[in-house]
Scaffold this motif. Structure first.
Motif, PDB file in Angstrom:
ATOM      1  N   ARG A 207       0.849  -1.186   0.000  1.00 28.95           N
ATOM      2  CA  ARG A 207       0.000   0.000   0.000  1.00 28.95           C
ATOM      3  C   ARG A 207       0.889   1.242   0.000  1.00 28.95           C
ATOM      4  N   LEU A 208       0.710   2.084  -1.011  1.00 32.91           N
ATOM      5  CA  LEU A 208       1.588   3.240  -1.180  1.00 32.91           C
ATOM      6  C   LEU A 208       0.990   4.481  -0.523  1.00 32.91           C
ATOM      7  N   PRO A 209       1.781   5.235   0.224  1.00 34.11           N
ATOM      8  CA  PRO A 209       1.302   6.481   0.815  1.00 34.11           C
ATOM      9  C   PRO A 209       1.322   7.600  -0.231  1.00 34.11           C
ATOM     10  N   THR A 210       0.233   7.778  -0.962  1.00 34.09           N
ATOM     11  CA  THR A 210       0.192   8.765  -2.027  1.00 34.09           C
ATOM     12  C   THR A 210      -1.183   9.418  -2.100  1.00 34.09           C
ATOM     13  N   ARG A 211      -1.201  10.688  -2.530  1.00 29.37           N
ATOM     14  CA  ARG A 211      -2.470  11.384  -2.762  1.00 29.37           C
ATOM     15  C   ARG A 211      -3.014  11.099  -4.163  1.00 29.37           C
ATOM     16  N   ASN A 212      -2.195  10.480  -5.003  1.00 21.89           N
ATOM     17  CA  ASN A 212      -2.600  10.268  -6.394  1.00 21.89           C
ATOM     18  C   ASN A 212      -3.412   8.983  -6.530  1.00 21.89           C
ATOM     19  N   THR A 213      -4.647   9.043  -6.052  1.00 22.56           N
ATOM     20  CA  THR A 213      -5.512   7.856  -6.029  1.00 22.56           C
ATOM     21  C   THR A 213      -6.785   8.041  -6.850  1.00 22.56           C
ATOM     22  N   HIS A 214      -6.905   9.162  -7.543  1.00 20.06           N
ATOM     23  CA  HIS A 214      -8.120   9.414  -8.315  1.00 20.06           C
ATOM     24  C   HIS A 214      -8.178   8.461  -9.508  1.00 20.06           C
ATOM     25  N   GLY A 215      -9.276   7.727  -9.619  1.00 20.63           N
ATOM     26  CA  GLY A 215      -9.436   6.811 -10.739  1.00 20.63           C
ATOM     27  C   GLY A 215      -8.927   5.409 -10.498  1.00 20.63           C
ATOM     28  N   THR A 216      -8.618   5.053  -9.254  1.00 18.14           N
ATOM     29  CA  THR A 216      -8.075   3.713  -9.004  1.00 18.14           C
ATOM     30  C   THR A 216      -9.090   2.624  -9.350  1.00 18.14           C
ATOM     31  N   LEU A 257      -0.297  16.629  -9.603  1.00 22.49           N
ATOM     32  CA  LEU A 257      -1.167  17.171 -10.640  1.00 22.49           C
ATOM     33  C   LEU A 257      -2.474  17.578  -9.985  1.00 22.49           C
ATOM     34  N   GLY A 258      -2.732  18.884  -9.943  1.00 21.78           N
ATOM     35  CA  GLY A 258      -3.913  19.377  -9.264  1.00 21.78           C
ATOM     36  C   GLY A 258      -3.676  19.573  -7.780  1.00 21.78           C
ATOM     37  N   GLN A 259      -4.700  20.117  -7.109  1.00 30.25           N
ATOM     38  CA  GLN A 259      -4.577  20.466  -5.697  1.00 30.25           C
ATOM     39  C   GLN A 259      -5.229  19.450  -4.758  1.00 30.25           C
ATOM     40  N   GLY A 260      -5.880  18.433  -5.332  1.00 31.64           N
ATOM     41  CA  GLY A 260      -6.539  17.436  -4.492  1.00 31.64           C
ATOM     42  C   GLY A 260      -5.945  16.070  -4.711  1.00 31.64           C
ATOM     43  N   GLY A 262      -4.732  13.557  -6.955  1.00 32.00           N
ATOM     44  CA  GLY A 262      -4.285  13.469  -8.333  1.00 32.00           C
ATOM     45  C   GLY A 262      -4.572  12.112  -8.934  1.00 32.00           C
ATOM     46  N   PRO A 263      -4.518  12.005 -10.264  1.00 31.00           N
ATOM     47  CA  PRO A 263      -4.764  10.723 -10.927  1.00 31.00           C
ATOM     48  C   PRO A 263      -3.575   9.786 -10.812  1.00 31.00           C
ATOM     49  N   VAL A 264      -3.858   8.500 -10.990  1.00 33.37           N
ATOM     50  CA  VAL A 264      -2.775   7.521 -11.072  1.00 33.37           C
ATOM     51  C   VAL A 264      -2.036   7.734 -12.390  1.00 33.37           C
ATOM     52  N   GLY A 265      -0.854   7.099 -12.523  1.00 34.44           N
ATOM     53  CA  GLY A 265       0.047   7.434 -13.635  1.00 34.44           C
ATOM     54  C   GLY A 265      -0.198   6.660 -14.914  1.00 34.44           C
ATOM     55  N   HIS A 266      -1.373   6.859 -15.542  1.00 32.17           N
ATOM     56  CA  HIS A 266      -1.652   6.166 -16.798  1.00 32.17           C
ATOM     57  C   HIS A 266      -0.616   6.487 -17.867  1.00 32.17           C
ATOM     58  N   PHE A 267      -0.260   7.770 -17.983  1.00 36.15           N
ATOM     59  CA  PHE A 267       0.642   8.176 -19.062  1.00 36.15           C
ATOM     60  C   PHE A 267       2.053   7.622 -18.846  1.00 36.15           C
ATOM     61  N   LEU A 268       2.443   7.430 -17.603  1.00 34.26           N
ATOM     62  CA  LEU A 268       3.747   6.828 -17.314  1.00 34.26           C
ATOM     63  C   LEU A 268       3.681   5.313 -17.418  1.00 34.26           C
ATOM     64  N   LEU A 269       2.518   4.747 -17.088  1.00 34.49           N
ATOM     65  CA  LEU A 269       2.339   3.308 -17.183  1.00 34.49           C
ATOM     66  C   LEU A 269       2.557   2.823 -18.612  1.00 34.49           C
ATOM     67  N   ALA A 270       2.169   3.626 -19.585  1.00 33.45           N
ATOM     68  CA  ALA A 270       2.284   3.233 -20.988  1.00 33.45           C
ATOM     69  C   ALA A 270       3.738   2.985 -21.391  1.00 33.45           C
ATOM     70  N   ARG A 271       4.689   3.487 -20.612  1.00 35.59           N
ATOM     71  CA  ARG A 271       6.108   3.266 -20.942  1.00 35.59           C
ATOM     72  C   ARG A 271       6.588   1.865 -20.562  1.00 35.59           C
ATOM     73  N   HIS A 272       5.833   1.169 -19.725  1.00 34.61           N
ATOM     74  CA  HIS A 272       6.245  -0.172 -19.312  1.00 34.61           C
ATOM     75  C   HIS A 272       6.076  -1.144 -20.473  1.00 34.61           C
ATOM     76  N   THR A 273       7.034  -2.001 -20.687  1.00 37.32           N
ATOM     77  CA  THR A 273       6.934  -3.004 -21.741  1.00 37.32           C
ATOM     78  C   THR A 273       6.501  -4.359 -21.192  1.00 37.32           C
ATOM     79  N   LYS A 274       6.534  -4.541 -19.871  1.00 39.64           N
ATOM     80  CA  LYS A 274       6.071  -5.788 -19.276  1.00 39.64           C
ATOM     81  C   LYS A 274       5.515  -5.480 -17.896  1.00 39.64           C
ATOM     82  N   TYR A 275       4.714  -6.378 -17.398  1.00 42.17           N
ATOM     83  CA  TYR A 275       4.110  -6.200 -16.095  1.00 42.17           C
ATOM     84  C   TYR A 275       4.942  -6.926 -15.054  1.00 42.17           C
ATOM     85  N   ASP A 276       5.231  -6.250 -13.972  1.00 35.53           N
ATOM     86  CA  ASP A 276       6.036  -6.834 -12.901  1.00 35.53           C
ATOM     87  C   ASP A 276       5.094  -7.540 -11.931  1.00 35.53           C
TER      88      ASP A 276
END
Length: 287
Positions: A207-216, A257-260, A262-276
């Motif tokens: 479980r990650l301590p992050t505010r970027n949980t919008h859209g999980t 991203l934003g003041q509340g 933030g979204p999860v990293g879809h745009f960064l996820l696209a850089r992964h070539t395999k799933y860990d």
């Protein structure tokens, strides 16, 4: 010979902030290697801090969007999110009966992360009575499972009980996201439970301590739909979906991203070539 691209239809609301709903679904489909199509049920004036206005799409136009996609691109998997009203629920249930897609992933969206209601009160029973029986997998979070079952869920045993009740109502598999449950054994873990109608599995990640949980929730359900569209067995698809979400949370953690929330990293996820997949452990319930 041309290749066939697995295609998924999302039926959900649009998030003007891009972090949840239709936008998150399409981001996730692209990251997971399937083509995403959409039928929009509502427009929301929304950002990372909340939902400020909602414009409901007429049910007849929701059906027109579904028909347009199904008559041409014919996705075999549907992912259903925000439906807003009982009339839209009835319309989508009728379309599901007409087209009988191989899988329907139902994310029973009721309340936004900010607390804003996304389902009219009188639509609750329509969701249970008309739409749950068409689903092959339901993906509620704890709050949604509590609303659907009437149980208070604070432990793994209570998650298991709720999943079995929901299976009894719908006949579908249940992928219940527990997040941070109160069992001492699972402190520091994000724990989800999958009941396939026969066996119960627990899927565990850090479980990650992050505010970027919008859209999980949208991301998890959409990734599950994408992997089922690619022919994965349910447990494999669930593990890969949780892996995708975990990687997206990791990817977004250093950014703001934003003041509340933030979204999860879809745009960064696209850089992964395999799933860990080492990020997600699976154990059978009651091992």
């Amino acid at each position: 010979m041309s290749a066939t691209i697995p295609t998924v239809l999302t039926i959900a609301g649009a998030d003007s902030g891009g972090g949840a709903g239709i936008q998150a679904d399409l981001h996730t489909f692209a990251a997971c290697g399937v083509w995403g199509t959409s039928a929009i049920t509502a427009l929301t004036a929304q950002n990372t801090r909340g939902v400020f206005a909602t414009h409901i799409v007429p049910a007849s136009f929701v059906r027109a969007q579904i028909d347009a996609i199904m008559h041409d691109m014919r996705p075999t998997v549907w992912k259903i999110g925000m439906l807003a009203t009982s009339e839209i629920i009835e319309t989508v249930a009728e379309a599901a009966a007409d087209y009988t897609p191989r899988h329907i992933i139902l994310d029973p969206v009721m309340v936004a992360t900010s607390g804003a209601p996304l389902l009219e009160e009188n639509a609750h029973q329509a969701l249970v009575r008309r739409l749950l029986p068409h689903a092959t997998v339901i993906t509620p979070n704890r709050a949604e499972a509590e609303a659907l079952t009437g149980l208070r869920i604070t432990s793994l045993d209570e998650m298991n009980s709720a999943a079995r009740i929901l299976h009894g109502i719908s006949g579908s598999a249940v992928f219940l996201t527990g997040g941070h449950i109160e069992d001492e054994e699972w402190q520091g873990d994000a724990v989800d439970l999958l009941f396939d109608g026969d066996e119960t599995f627990i899927l565990i990640a850090e479980r990650l301590p992050t505010r970027n949980t919008h859209g999980t929730g949208c991301t998890l359900a959409s990734a599950l739909a994408a992997f089922l569209a690619q022919g994965c067995p349910l447990l494999t698809a669930a593990r890969r979906a949780k892996t995708v979400l975990t990687q997206a949370l990791h990817a977004a953690a250093p950014y703001r991203l934003g003041q509340g929330h933030g979204p999860v990293g879809h745009f960064l996820l696209a850089r992964h070539t395999k799933y860990d997949e080492s990020l997600v452990r699976i154990v059978r319930f009651g091992w």
